[in-house]
Design an enzyme around this catalytic site. Sequence first.
Site, PDB file in Angstrom:
ATOM      1  N   SER A   1       0.834  -1.207   0.000  1.00  0.00           N
ATOM      2  CA  SER A   1       0.000   0.000   0.000  1.00  0.00           C
ATOM      3  C   SER A   1       0.872   1.262   0.000  1.00  0.00           C
ATOM      4  O   SER A   1       0.417   2.325  -0.415  1.00  0.00           O
ATOM      5  CB  SER A   1      -0.888   0.011   1.236  1.00  0.00           C
TER       6      SER A   1
ATOM      7  N   TYR B   1      -4.285   0.636   3.743  1.00  0.00           N
ATOM      8  CA  TYR B   1      -5.168  -0.452   3.292  1.00  0.00           C
ATOM      9  C   TYR B   1      -5.936  -1.079   4.459  1.00  0.00           C
ATOM     10  O   TYR B   1      -6.940  -1.736   4.264  1.00  0.00           O
ATOM     11  CB  TYR B   1      -4.310  -1.573   2.652  1.00  0.00           C
ATOM     12  N   GLY B   2      -5.386  -0.881   5.674  1.00  0.00           N
ATOM     13  CA  GLY B   2      -5.774  -1.672   6.839  1.00  0.00           C
ATOM     14  C   GLY B   2      -7.238  -1.761   7.187  1.00  0.00           C
ATOM     15  O   GLY B   2      -7.648  -2.711   7.838  1.00  0.00           O
TER      16      GLY B   2
ATOM     17  N   CYS C   1       2.743  -7.090   1.549  1.00  0.00           N
ATOM     18  CA  CYS C   1       1.733  -6.416   2.368  1.00  0.00           C
ATOM     19  C   CYS C   1       0.867  -7.510   2.976  1.00  0.00           C
ATOM     20  O   CYS C   1       0.253  -8.285   2.219  1.00  0.00           O
ATOM     21  CB  CYS C   1       0.906  -5.502   1.457  1.00  0.00           C
ATOM     22  N   ASN C   2       0.839  -7.590   4.300  1.00  0.00           N
ATOM     23  CA  ASN C   2       0.026  -8.631   4.930  1.00  0.00           C
ATOM     24  C   ASN C   2      -1.458  -8.438   4.625  1.00  0.00           C
ATOM     25  O   ASN C   2      -2.199  -9.406   4.437  1.00  0.00           O
ATOM     26  CB  ASN C   2       0.210  -8.600   6.453  1.00  0.00           C
TER      27      ASN C   2
ATOM     28  N   CYS D   1       2.607  -6.757   9.797  1.00  0.00           N
ATOM     29  CA  CYS D   1       2.346  -5.632   8.889  1.00  0.00           C
ATOM     30  C   CYS D   1       3.723  -5.183   8.444  1.00  0.00           C
ATOM     31  O   CYS D   1       4.604  -4.956   9.290  1.00  0.00           O
ATOM     32  CB  CYS D   1       1.623  -4.503   9.609  1.00  0.00           C
TER      33      CYS D   1
ATOM     34  N   HIS E   1       4.914  -2.521   7.363  1.00  0.00           N
ATOM     35  CA  HIS E   1       5.395  -1.203   7.783  1.00  0.00           C
ATOM     36  C   HIS E   1       6.185  -1.285   9.105  1.00  0.00           C
ATOM     37  O   HIS E   1       7.055  -0.453   9.367  1.00  0.00           O
ATOM     38  CB  HIS E   1       4.222  -0.243   8.004  1.00  0.00           C
TER      39      HIS E   1
HETATM   40  N1  DGL Z   1       1.991  -2.758   4.937  1.00  0.00           N
HETATM   41  C1  DGL Z   1       0.693  -3.285   5.016  1.00  0.00           C
HETATM   42  C2  DGL Z   1       0.584  -4.604   5.693  1.00  0.00           C
HETATM   43  O1  DGL Z   1       1.528  -5.343   5.682  1.00  0.00           O
HETATM   44  C3  DGL Z   1      -0.521  -2.426   4.993  1.00  0.00           C
HETATM   45  C4  DGL Z   1      -0.619  -1.290   5.908  1.00  0.00           C
HETATM   46  C5  DGL Z   1      -1.797  -0.426   5.522  1.00  0.00           C
HETATM   47  O2  DGL Z   1      -1.786   0.096   4.407  1.00  0.00           O
HETATM   48  O3  DGL Z   1      -2.716  -0.309   6.344  1.00  0.00           O
HETATM   49  O4  DGL Z   1      -0.431  -4.974   6.215  1.00  0.00           O
END
Ligand code: DGL
Length: 279
Positions: free
Chosen positions: A16, A47-48, A78-79, A189, A191
């Site tokens: 994301s 995206y969460g 991205c999870n 996640c 991030h």
């Molecule tokens: N980096 C993302 C993950 O691994 C998404 C974070 C997001 O966009 O909320 O879930």
Amino acid sequence: MSKKASTNRPIAVYDSGVGGLSVLRALLNELPNEDFIYLGDQAHVPYGERSLEALRELADGVTRFFIQQGAKIIVIACNTASAAALKYLRAKYPEQIFVGMEPAVKPAAEQTHSHKVGVLATPSTFHGELYASVVERFANGVEIFQSTCPGLVAQIEQGNLDGEETMRILHDALDPMLEADVDKIVLACTHFPFVIPQIEAIVAGRATVIDPAPAVARQTARVLAQKDMLSTATKPGRIHFYTSGNPKNLQAITHKLIGLKASIHQVAWDDGNLHHHLK
Ligand code: DGL
């Protein structure tokens, strides 16, 4: 296609926003001579809290873009997108190879001494069936503590890794886990690895942090080796960065987070498809 033309196509990496850079960093360590394409869908970050259907449509649009760019493998770094869309994408594009993120509950459950594990992930990751299935398969006898760390993705997108707000969010998530004697913390996640030093400062030796990025990079290398698709190049590869958000921002933060000075191309969404942005 000649062997070289097919094996020297790029590895595509998708998130994301900037979270997937934690996976790209591990991929660059593992596979330094490969070419990469990185796409952050920053027009839609975070995206969460998006619905599974919305996430699937976005991941589908990104996949079509990557296929047009000749990606030999797509790493969903991205999870949240993996939880929502990986199964769907594999069914829709059977010829395309995908690697996705899976919450690392298995190693955490194997390694915990207190039988208490903390998981940090977005709401959509916790709601998806992938998370339910890893917990069901691997958490036997282990108590799981969850936190969505509200607002943390936005802080990391802005490069605020150790500001007051970031530390408050981390304390809110971790203090109750430490109180409950959690000794493994799973970063589910992509991030969150960028705040490992801050997490470790709070945890102060009472728990260890599990970042799945190196394992995902090794898995990507394994899949490519099995399919005889590793690059034949002997020099460091090229990386093309794309964002559906602001290229200047992604450039500054890519430098800050993984030390790369990259030029970033802008892409724009149009009716479910991604296009190169024409100025
Ligand atoms: N980096 C993302 C993950 O691994 C998404 C974070 C997001 O966009 O909320 O879930």
